[in-house]
Scaffold this motif. Structure first.
Motif, short mmCIF file in Angstrom:
data_model
loop_
_atom_site.label_atom_id
_atom_site.label_comp_id
_atom_site.label_asym_id
_atom_site.label_seq_id
_atom_site.Cartn_x
_atom_site.Cartn_y
_atom_site.Cartn_z
N THR A 14 0.85 -1.19 0.00
CA THR A 14 0.00 0.00 0.00
C THR A 14 0.88 1.23 0.00
OG1 THR A 14 -1.79 -1.12 1.18
CG2 THR A 14 -1.79 1.28 1.21
N LEU A 15 0.63 2.11 -0.93
CA LEU A 15 1.36 3.37 -1.02
C LEU A 15 0.50 4.47 -0.43
CD1 LEU A 15 3.93 4.78 -2.26
CD2 LEU A 15 2.47 5.35 -4.21
N ARG A 16 1.03 5.15 0.58
CA ARG A 16 0.30 6.27 1.19
C ARG A 16 0.66 7.56 0.46
NH1 ARG A 16 -1.39 7.05 7.31
NH2 ARG A 16 -2.92 5.62 6.42
N VAL A 17 -0.35 8.21 -0.08
CA VAL A 17 -0.16 9.46 -0.83
C VAL A 17 -0.41 10.63 0.12
CG1 VAL A 17 -0.78 10.75 -2.87
CG2 VAL A 17 -0.97 8.26 -2.89
N LEU A 18 0.62 11.38 0.41
CA LEU A 18 0.55 12.48 1.36
C LEU A 18 0.02 13.75 0.69
CD1 LEU A 18 4.04 11.95 3.03
CD2 LEU A 18 1.85 10.96 3.70
N PRO A 19 -0.53 14.67 1.48
CA PRO A 19 -0.96 15.95 0.91
C PRO A 19 0.19 16.67 0.22
CG PRO A 19 -1.76 15.71 3.17
CD PRO A 19 -0.81 14.58 2.93
N ARG A 20 -0.13 17.45 -0.79
CA ARG A 20 0.92 18.13 -1.56
C ARG A 20 1.63 19.19 -0.73
NH1 ARG A 20 -2.90 18.45 -5.85
NH2 ARG A 20 -3.19 20.63 -5.32
N PHE A 21 0.92 19.86 0.16
CA PHE A 21 1.46 20.94 0.98
C PHE A 21 2.04 22.05 0.09
CE2 PHE A 21 4.33 22.01 4.88
CZ PHE A 21 3.57 23.14 5.11
N ASP A 22 1.24 22.51 -0.86
CA ASP A 22 1.67 23.59 -1.76
C ASP A 22 1.98 24.87 -1.00
OD1 ASP A 22 1.44 21.93 -3.94
OD2 ASP A 22 -0.59 22.57 -4.44
N SER A 23 1.30 25.09 0.12
CA SER A 23 1.45 26.35 0.85
C SER A 23 2.80 26.47 1.55
CB SER A 23 0.32 26.50 1.87
OG SER A 23 0.38 25.48 2.85
N ARG A 24 3.63 25.42 1.52
CA ARG A 24 4.94 25.55 2.17
C ARG A 24 5.81 26.61 1.50
NH1 ARG A 24 5.22 20.56 -0.43
NH2 ARG A 24 6.81 20.37 -2.05
N PRO A 53 5.47 15.40 10.74
CA PRO A 53 5.27 14.12 10.04
C PRO A 53 4.03 13.38 10.51
CG PRO A 53 7.58 14.38 10.65
CD PRO A 53 6.83 15.48 11.32
N ARG A 54 3.72 13.48 11.80
CA ARG A 54 2.51 12.83 12.30
C ARG A 54 1.26 13.48 11.72
NH1 ARG A 54 3.53 12.02 18.84
NH2 ARG A 54 5.21 10.49 18.67
N LEU A 55 1.28 14.80 11.63
CA LEU A 55 0.13 15.50 11.04
C LEU A 55 -0.08 15.07 9.59
CD1 LEU A 55 0.49 19.19 12.31
CD2 LEU A 55 -1.14 17.48 13.07
N VAL A 56 1.00 15.04 8.83
CA VAL A 56 0.90 14.69 7.42
C VAL A 56 0.34 13.28 7.26
CG1 VAL A 56 2.22 14.29 5.31
CG2 VAL A 56 2.70 16.29 6.71
N ASN A 57 0.83 12.34 8.07
CA ASN A 57 0.35 10.96 7.97
C ASN A 57 -1.09 10.82 8.44
OD1 ASN A 57 2.35 8.77 7.09
ND2 ASN A 57 3.63 10.10 8.34
N ALA A 115 -9.53 11.67 12.89
CA ALA A 115 -8.07 11.70 13.00
C ALA A 115 -7.69 12.63 14.14
CB ALA A 115 -7.42 12.16 11.70
N SER A 116 -6.59 12.35 14.77
CA SER A 116 -6.04 13.23 15.81
C SER A 116 -4.54 13.05 15.84
CB SER A 116 -6.65 12.93 17.18
OG SER A 116 -6.31 11.63 17.60
N ALA A 117 -3.84 14.10 16.19
CA ALA A 117 -2.38 14.04 16.25
C ALA A 117 -1.87 15.08 17.24
CB ALA A 117 -1.77 14.29 14.87
N SER A 118 -0.85 14.71 17.96
CA SER A 118 -0.16 15.62 18.86
C SER A 118 1.21 15.01 19.12
CB SER A 118 -0.92 15.81 20.18
OG SER A 118 -1.08 14.57 20.84
N GLY A 119 2.10 15.80 19.66
CA GLY A 119 3.44 15.27 19.91
C GLY A 119 4.46 16.37 20.03
N GLY A 120 5.72 15.96 20.11
CA GLY A 120 6.81 16.91 20.26
C GLY A 120 7.06 17.72 19.01
N ARG A 121 7.87 18.72 19.16
CA ARG A 121 8.09 19.68 18.09
C ARG A 121 8.70 19.03 16.85
NH1 ARG A 121 11.68 25.22 18.72
NH2 ARG A 121 11.48 25.94 16.57
N HIS A 122 9.61 18.09 17.04
CA HIS A 122 10.36 17.54 15.91
C HIS A 122 9.64 16.38 15.23
CE1 HIS A 122 13.76 20.07 16.89
NE2 HIS A 122 13.72 19.64 18.14
N VAL A 123 8.64 15.81 15.85
CA VAL A 123 7.94 14.66 15.26
C VAL A 123 6.51 15.00 14.87
CG1 VAL A 123 9.36 13.04 16.54
CG2 VAL A 123 7.19 13.78 17.52
#
Length: 426
Positions: free
Chosen positions: A154-164, A294-298, A283-291
């Motif tokens: 299974t390939l997970r397709v992540l959001p494009r994040f054009d606004s970066r 990636p958790r949000l994107v997934n 969906a829900s996500a939280s965590g440290g600054r450095h991780v």
């Protein structure tokens, strides 16, 4: 099974039928010869049970980019493997090529690659893998599809994040804002900054007597405004998120804006949490600054709109249960009178008294087009008027309201966050 090549061989040899004493006898002999050859060819085909298939390659890819997944074909049989492999994925995975032709010597292996250019966000699975093993003459074949031992992928397709692309500019503004705030607020905030020597004019209540005793000098504590604020991104995944805003659903625009806001808030030292809700928490996500990013994107990648009415009482209850401290709650939804007027407004006071609330909505581009249509102008004006009334009702509860076109939506959300930070409203 017999291939089309065997049928073609029988058709070509049928040209010799006039030379036989009896055409039927000739046809029977030719058909028998082709059948014998096909049977021999099938017997020489590599057995499927001796073929091992394993996958490797990319597990994730951004939408619009290309990833590669490889398939290793190992031949454990004593015969040469002449095979066609059909690697079938869901159509939105953009798989190419779909068929691989391989020749594998006994005891060896080859690797074939499939390029995937997905057109939709989410999980894109490999549907079926069909292996067809031919004999040396390719007159007959063995075939099996979807075997239990076929490797799944299974390939997970992540959001494009054009606004970066906006992130460097927003970060520069944030640094300028932080510098000005610290300069103005030093000695007046609530977060400890540094110890320094006492100078005439300092407030004597800020003297740190223990540190002064250790240093044999008078030291004072300096303070700065708090940095560790909380930002909660709440995505409405109900029916209104499925409406197209340009070429994509509103939910995709909200995801893009939420990622930009989260990246900016993390660089500001704030804590970021994410919730995606309709009639349940999707969906829900939280965590440290450095991780966290990636958790949000997934967490956001497989999110899809649900054709249900959003339960805003559940939304408010989840936010209040998870966030004990005061936070900036950014609700990505639509300014629809029915959804917000009947669902959000009755429960909004419970949320607005505890947290600062920002309602962020994407313009419906069809409304602007409808104003120029003589048949639709009246309906468009009525809808805009209802949206204005909803905006006024939200503002009376102290809620900030942002309504922006899709191409500027993410940037405007980040600008509003910076403006609230500068005004000290977080």
């Amino acid at each position: 099974m017999v291939t089309g090549r065997a049928a073609l061989l029988l058709a070509l040899t049928s040209a010799t039928l006039p030379l036989w004493p009896s055409p039927w006898l000739g046809l029977a002999v030719l058909a028998g010869a082709v059948l014998v050859l096909s049977t021999m060819d099938l017997a020489l085909a590599a057995p499927l049970r001796e073929i091992e298939l394993t996958r490797d390659g990319a597990r994730t890819v951004r939408s619009g980019e290309t990833a590669t997944v490889s398939l290793r074909v190992a031949n454990r049989s004593p015969r040469v493997l002449h095979a066609d492999i059909r690697d079938s994925w869901v159509p939105s995975a953009g798989a190419s090529p779909s068929v691989h032709r391989v020749v594998v010597e006994p005891g060896s292996a080859v690797t074939v690659e499939t390029s995937l250019t997905p057109t939709r966000r989410g999980d894109r699975p490999a549907v079926r893998l069909t292996l067809r093993s031919y004999g040396p003459m390719r007159l007959a074949f063995r075939q099996r599809a979807g075997r239990p031992e076929t490797p799944q992928w299974t390939l997970r397709v992540l959001p494009r994040f054009d606004s970066r692309r906006f992130l460097p500019e927003k970060t520069a503004r944030l640094r300028t804002l932080e510098g000005a705030t610290v300069t103005r607020g030093r000695g007046q905030g609530t977060e400890f900054d540094v110890l320094r020597e006492y100078v005439i004019g300092d407030d004597v209540r800020s003297i740190d007597w223990r540190a002064s005793a250790r240093r044999s000098d008078v030291l004072v504590r300096t303070w700065r405004p708090e940095r560790d604020r909380r930002v909660v991104c709440v995505l409405d995944t109900g029916r209104t998120s499925a409406v197209l805003a340009g070429a994509e659903p509103r939910l995709d625009a909200a995801i893009d804006a939420a990622l930009l806001l989260a990246a900016l808030a993390l660089r500001a030292g704030d804590q970021v949490d994410l919730l995606a809700v309709d009639t349940a928490v999707r969906a829900s996500a939280s965590g440290g600054r450095h991780v966290l990013l990636p958790r949000l994107v997934n967490a956001l990648a497989p999110l899809q709109p649900s054709l249900v009415e959003t339960d805003f009482e559940l939304v408010v209850g989840e936010v209040l249960r998870r966030e004990r401290k005061r936070a900036l709650v950014v609700l990505f939804t639509a300014l629809e009178p029915g959804a917000l007027g009947d669902g959000l407004l009755p429960v909004l006071p419970r949320l607005a008294t505890r947290h600062k609330v920002l309602v962020a909505a994407v313009h419906d581009p069809l409304l602007a087009e409808a104003q120029g249509d003589p048949y639709l102008a009246a309906a468009a004006l009525r809808t805009l008027g209802e949206r204005d009334r909803v905006r006024s009702a939200l503002s009376r509860h102290g809620v900030e309201v942002l309504d922006a076109p899709v191409d500027a939506f993410a940037s405007r959300v980040a600008d509003t966050y910076l403006a609230l930070k500068q005004a000290g409203k977080l």
